[in-house]
Design a protein around this motif. Structure first.
Motif, PDB file in Angstrom:
ATOM      1  N   LEU A 166       0.822  -1.273   0.086  1.00  0.00           N
ATOM      2  CA  LEU A 166       0.057   0.096  -0.170  1.00  0.00           C
ATOM      3  C   LEU A 166       0.927   1.310   0.031  1.00  0.00           C
ATOM      4  CD1 LEU A 166      -2.720  -1.006   2.505  1.00  0.00           C
ATOM      5  CD2 LEU A 166      -2.759  -1.286  -0.062  1.00  0.00           C
ATOM      6  N   LEU A 167       2.091   1.082   0.190  1.00  0.00           N
ATOM      7  CA  LEU A 167       3.175   2.098  -0.038  1.00  0.00           C
ATOM      8  C   LEU A 167       3.411   2.635  -1.333  1.00  0.00           C
ATOM      9  CD1 LEU A 167       5.618   1.627   2.942  1.00  0.00           C
ATOM     10  CD2 LEU A 167       3.583   3.316   2.841  1.00  0.00           C
ATOM     11  N   LYS A 168       3.422   3.871  -1.765  1.00  0.00           N
ATOM     12  CA  LYS A 168       3.831   4.091  -2.851  1.00  0.00           C
ATOM     13  C   LYS A 168       5.157   4.457  -3.005  1.00  0.00           C
ATOM     14  CE  LYS A 168      -0.613   4.162  -4.283  1.00  0.00           C
ATOM     15  NZ  LYS A 168      -1.189   4.041  -2.896  1.00  0.00           N
ATOM     16  N   TRP A 190      13.486  -2.130   5.097  1.00  0.00           N
ATOM     17  CA  TRP A 190      14.821  -2.535   5.085  1.00  0.00           C
ATOM     18  C   TRP A 190      15.690  -1.400   5.019  1.00  0.00           C
ATOM     19  CZ3 TRP A 190      16.756  -7.683   4.277  1.00  0.00           C
ATOM     20  CH2 TRP A 190      15.740  -8.422   3.894  1.00  0.00           C
ATOM     21  N   TYR A 191      16.881  -1.568   5.994  1.00  0.00           N
ATOM     22  CA  TYR A 191      17.646  -0.520   6.228  1.00  0.00           C
ATOM     23  C   TYR A 191      19.154  -1.015   6.160  1.00  0.00           C
ATOM     24  CZ  TYR A 191      17.335  -2.414  10.788  1.00  0.00           C
ATOM     25  OH  TYR A 191      17.244  -3.230  12.073  1.00  0.00           O
ATOM     26  N   ARG A 203      20.616   3.873   5.231  1.00  0.00           N
ATOM     27  CA  ARG A 203      19.818   3.817   3.991  1.00  0.00           C
ATOM     28  C   ARG A 203      18.734   2.829   4.072  1.00  0.00           C
ATOM     29  NH1 ARG A 203      24.593   5.592   2.604  1.00  0.00           N
ATOM     30  NH2 ARG A 203      25.472   5.661   0.614  1.00  0.00           N
ATOM     31  N   VAL A 204      17.545   3.346   3.410  1.00  0.00           N
ATOM     32  CA  VAL A 204      16.371   2.402   3.720  1.00  0.00           C
ATOM     33  C   VAL A 204      15.853   2.195   2.142  1.00  0.00           C
ATOM     34  CG1 VAL A 204      15.906   3.351   5.834  1.00  0.00           C
ATOM     35  CG2 VAL A 204      15.023   4.634   3.909  1.00  0.00           C
ATOM     36  N   THR A 205      14.889   1.235   2.112  1.00  0.00           N
ATOM     37  CA  THR A 205      14.259   0.764   0.684  1.00  0.00           C
ATOM     38  C   THR A 205      13.426  -0.134   0.986  1.00  0.00           C
ATOM     39  OG1 THR A 205      14.916   0.489  -1.706  1.00  0.00           O
ATOM     40  CG2 THR A 205      16.041  -0.851  -0.069  1.00  0.00           C
ATOM     41  N   ASP A 206      12.799  -0.439  -0.134  1.00  0.00           N
ATOM     42  CA  ASP A 206      11.665  -1.619  -0.185  1.00  0.00           C
ATOM     43  C   ASP A 206      10.499  -1.637   1.150  1.00  0.00           C
ATOM     44  OD1 ASP A 206      10.688  -3.614  -1.813  1.00  0.00           O
ATOM     45  OD2 ASP A 206      12.021  -5.310  -0.919  1.00  0.00           O
ATOM     46  N   SER A 207      10.324  -0.518   1.380  1.00  0.00           N
ATOM     47  CA  SER A 207       9.412  -0.463   2.542  1.00  0.00           C
ATOM     48  C   SER A 207       7.975  -1.006   2.097  1.00  0.00           C
ATOM     49  CB  SER A 207       9.032   1.170   3.181  1.00  0.00           C
ATOM     50  OG  SER A 207      10.407   1.547   3.282  1.00  0.00           O
ATOM     51  N   CYS A 208       7.087  -1.355   3.081  1.00  0.00           N
ATOM     52  CA  CYS A 208       6.017  -2.124   2.841  1.00  0.00           C
ATOM     53  C   CYS A 208       5.017  -2.265   3.963  1.00  0.00           C
ATOM     54  CB  CYS A 208       6.350  -3.693   2.338  1.00  0.00           C
ATOM     55  SG  CYS A 208       4.969  -4.697   1.653  1.00  0.00           S
ATOM     56  N   VAL A 209       3.658  -2.030   3.488  1.00  0.00           N
ATOM     57  CA  VAL A 209       2.664  -2.308   4.331  1.00  0.00           C
ATOM     58  C   VAL A 209       1.489  -2.932   3.517  1.00  0.00           C
ATOM     59  CG1 VAL A 209       0.451  -1.007   5.609  1.00  0.00           C
ATOM     60  CG2 VAL A 209       2.833  -0.008   5.497  1.00  0.00           C
ATOM     61  N   GLU A 210       1.133  -4.275   4.038  1.00  0.00           N
ATOM     62  CA  GLU A 210       0.116  -4.953   3.571  1.00  0.00           C
ATOM     63  C   GLU A 210      -0.983  -5.379   4.403  1.00  0.00           C
ATOM     64  OE1 GLU A 210       2.686  -8.367   0.792  1.00  0.00           O
ATOM     65  OE2 GLU A 210       3.274  -7.932   2.734  1.00  0.00           O
TER      66      GLU A 210
END
Length: 278
Positions: A108-110, A185-186, A264-271
């Motif tokens: 649900l994160l853009k 992810w960090y 560094r952060v990436t590929d964050s996710c809310v499901e």
């Protein structure tokens, strides 16, 4: 037998043999119309769009409703469409709910990986602000090629998710309270110390907190292995009233170097997902 209808100048016939036969024949034809063997009816339903089965077919008659609500129908749909249990010993209480949660499941994160720079994120910046760079260390997900990078002062960014706009209406959220899984992810830079933080809230209609996840800040020393780490959490049994999810994360470097040497952060996710998948 003839009987006059009160207040009217015409004569109505009741109980004649011919009318009873017509009525009986109509009843039989209607029963025959919907009297289909269950296994054939189930196969027909499997070929129809799932929302049509729920919103239209199950309202036709008791037999169709029985098939539309059956465990075997939705279990077979899951099998055919590849929605499988991660743990075969954890059987869903409601296969229809499991099916629709799997079908609607998505992040649900853009813009969670920075492919579109800082689009969709609200930022609280300091120092040299945020930046987007190529990953220094290969990510476990080979699809991830970019990450967000923090500066020498605290950098935070957030997104507010409106669950109803994403297709999860209030009554569904209140009645079923499906699991809400968050992931992030960090990674540090190997030659600079840094810190990472995350704060996720479930909010009601007034955007007041219902439940939150806010673990302690994570610190990395200089000369580390710069490996990727994953932060996960699952919101469960959070009660009625949840309408929004606010996802916030960020950090900084701990040595105050100009530029982008922080976390560094990436590929964050809310499901929104089935319980047996969390």
């Amino acid at each position: 037998m003839k009987r006059k209808a009160k207040g009217m100048g015409s004569t109505l016939s009741y109980g004649s043999t011919s009318s009873r036969n017509v009525s009986s024949a109509a009843g039989q034809s209607q029963e025959n119309l919907f009297d289909v063997p269950l296994e054939i009816l189930e196969e027909i339903f499997l070929s129809l769009p799932p929302h049509q089965v729920v919103r239209v077919c199950r309202l036709v008659c008791h037999q169709w409703k029985e098939v539309a609500d059956s465990e075997s129908l939705w279990r077979e749909r899951c099998r055919r469409e590849g929605y499988r249990l991660r743990d075969a010993s954890r059987i869903p209480k409601d296969w229809r709910l499991f099916y629709f949660l799997c079908k609607k499941r998505r992040n649900l994160l853009k813009n969670p990986r920075g492919e579109h720079k800082m689009k969709n994120w609200q930022m609280e910046n300091d120092g040299n602000d945020w930046n987007v760079e190529e990953v220094m260390e290969p990510h476990p997900n080979e699809m991830v090629k970019k990450n967000f990078v923090t500066s020498y002062m605290m950098c935070r960014k957030s997104q507010l998710i409106n669950l109803e706009l994403e297709g999860y209406n209030p009554s569904f959220m209140d009645d079923f309270q499906p699991d809400i899984k968050i992931s992030d992810w960090y990674a540090p830079r190997w030659d600079c110390g840094s810190q990472y933080e995350i704060h996720v809230e479930l909010l009601n209609q007034r955007k007041q907190p219902v439940q939150k996840f806010a673990p302690e800040t994570v610190y990395f020393q200089q000369w580390n292995d710069q490996k990727w780490n994953q932060m996960t959490h699952v919101f469960q049994n959070y009660g009625p009233g949840v309408r929004y999810v606010r996802f916030t994360h960020g950090g900084k470097d701990t040595q105050y170097w100009a530029g982008w040497y922080g976390i560094r952060v990436t590929d964050s996710c809310v499901e929104i997902c089935p319980a047996m998948d969390t």
